[in-house]
Motif scaffolding. Structure first.
Motif, PDB file in Angstrom:
ATOM      1  N   SER A  92      -1.286  -2.370  10.005  1.00 33.00           N
ATOM      2  CA  SER A  92      -0.540  -1.631   9.005  1.00 33.00           C
ATOM      3  C   SER A  92      -1.488  -0.739   8.211  1.00 33.00           C
ATOM      4  N   VAL A  93      -0.999   0.451   7.860  1.00 33.20           N
ATOM      5  CA  VAL A  93      -1.816   1.354   7.057  1.00 33.20           C
ATOM      6  C   VAL A  93      -1.818   0.950   5.586  1.00 33.20           C
ATOM      7  N   ARG A  94      -0.820   0.168   5.161  1.00 32.81           N
ATOM      8  CA  ARG A  94      -0.733  -0.366   3.802  1.00 32.81           C
ATOM      9  C   ARG A  94      -0.895   0.736   2.764  1.00 32.81           C
ATOM     10  N   ARG A  95       0.000   1.684   2.804  1.00 30.88           N
ATOM     11  CA  ARG A  95      -0.073   2.810   1.882  1.00 30.88           C
ATOM     12  C   ARG A  95       0.159   2.389   0.432  1.00 30.88           C
ATOM     13  N   VAL A  96       1.101   1.476   0.205  1.00 29.30           N
ATOM     14  CA  VAL A  96       1.438   1.096  -1.174  1.00 29.30           C
ATOM     15  C   VAL A  96       0.271   0.374  -1.856  1.00 29.30           C
ATOM     16  N   PRO A  97      -0.334  -0.685  -1.266  1.00 27.79           N
ATOM     17  CA  PRO A  97      -1.489  -1.301  -1.945  1.00 27.79           C
ATOM     18  C   PRO A  97      -2.654  -0.338  -2.117  1.00 27.79           C
ATOM     19  N   ALA A  98      -2.912   0.507  -1.111  1.00 28.97           N
ATOM     20  CA  ALA A  98      -4.008   1.464  -1.242  1.00 28.97           C
ATOM     21  C   ALA A  98      -3.731   2.480  -2.341  1.00 28.97           C
ATOM     22  N   ALA A  99      -2.488   2.950  -2.439  1.00 29.16           N
ATOM     23  CA  ALA A  99      -2.147   3.914  -3.479  1.00 29.16           C
ATOM     24  C   ALA A  99      -2.244   3.286  -4.871  1.00 29.16           C
ATOM     25  N   LEU A 100      -1.770   2.040  -5.018  1.00 32.56           N
ATOM     26  CA  LEU A 100      -1.850   1.371  -6.314  1.00 32.56           C
ATOM     27  C   LEU A 100      -3.300   1.138  -6.734  1.00 32.56           C
ATOM     28  N   LEU A 101      -4.127   0.687  -5.791  1.00 31.88           N
ATOM     29  CA  LEU A 101      -5.534   0.470  -6.110  1.00 31.88           C
ATOM     30  C   LEU A 101      -6.224   1.778  -6.464  1.00 31.88           C
ATOM     31  N   ALA A 113      -7.987 -13.932  -7.740  1.00 27.35           N
ATOM     32  CA  ALA A 113      -6.750 -13.854  -6.949  1.00 27.35           C
ATOM     33  C   ALA A 113      -6.536 -12.444  -6.400  1.00 27.35           C
ATOM     34  N   LEU A 114      -6.782 -11.436  -7.219  1.00 29.40           N
ATOM     35  CA  LEU A 114      -6.643 -10.058  -6.738  1.00 29.40           C
ATOM     36  C   LEU A 114      -7.659  -9.754  -5.646  1.00 29.40           C
ATOM     37  N   GLY A 115      -8.887 -10.237  -5.816  1.00 30.96           N
ATOM     38  CA  GLY A 115      -9.904 -10.001  -4.791  1.00 30.96           C
ATOM     39  C   GLY A 115      -9.562 -10.666  -3.468  1.00 30.96           C
ATOM     40  N   VAL A 116      -9.080 -11.922  -3.532  1.00 30.39           N
ATOM     41  CA  VAL A 116      -8.680 -12.625  -2.300  1.00 30.39           C
ATOM     42  C   VAL A 116      -7.513 -11.901  -1.634  1.00 30.39           C
TER      43      VAL A 116
END
Length: 204
Positions: free
Chosen positions: A31-40, A94-97
């Protein structure tokens, strides 16, 4: 004196048969995981912009932001075993994991990979499509009034409601139809079938 027989050569036009072949392309799609990458990216951009603005303000002779001075004084006076420090550390861990899990796992659990040969092109089927195909094949079996299908990565559960014919006969036909349907889908890892048949309570 014994002589070894010469090795036989394959006939012209014949294709050698391999004893074992491992089907490639059984891994999940990444998955490209656009949403987590955009939020980060937004969080990092906002934090970096705020810090740069504060540094520029201090360099221009203005006092630093009130929240940064309060935070620095608070962190300087708190002990490591303070509840606020422990909670903040737990949230950061938790965020790092979570980010590490996202980076190390392929994702796209809703897409089931299909078999492929020598062609480098990969294809997959969404679980909704698998459920639709299996449900259509299930209701085509004689005696089945309705059917519900829940497809997972390793298992497909089929629940059918029968309104005529014997349950055993319908179950046998439904098992055969589901096995044929799963084989025709061409999935790299065909799911295990779980077929449940019940009698319809509706009369007529």
């Amino acid at each position: 004196m014994s002589t070894d027989a010469p090795p036989t050569e394959p006939a012209p036009g014949s294709v050698p048969v391999l004893e074992e072949q491992t089907p490639p392309g059984a891994h999940r799609f990444w998955s490209v995981r656009r949403v987590p990458a955009a939020l980060l990216a937004l969080v990092l951009l906002a934090g970096a912009g705020l810090l740069l603005y504060d540094v520029a303000s201090v360099r221009a002779g203005r006092p630093g932001m009130h929240w940064r001075r309060v935070l620095a004084d608070d962190l300087a006076t708190r002990q490591l075993d303070d509840v606020v420090v422990l909670v903040g550390a737990a949230v950061a861990i938790a965020l790092g994991v979570w980010l590490l899990v996202l980076a190390c796992t392929p994702g796209l659990r809703a897409v089931l990979p299909m078999r492929r040969g020598a062609d480098p092109l990969r294809a997959g089927l969404r679980r909704e499509a698998v459920e639709t195909v299996l449900r259509d094949r299930a209701v085509a079996v004689a005696g089945v009034r309705s059917a519900r299908v829940r497809a997972r990565r390793h298992k497909a559960a089929v629940r059918a409601v029968v309104h005529f014919r014997e349950l055993g006969d319908v179950r046998a036909d439904l098992d055969a139809a589901m096995r044929d349907a799963v084989e025709e889908l061409g999935l790299a890892r065909p799911p295990r079938l779980s077929v449940h048949v019940t009698r319809s309570s509706r009369k007529g």
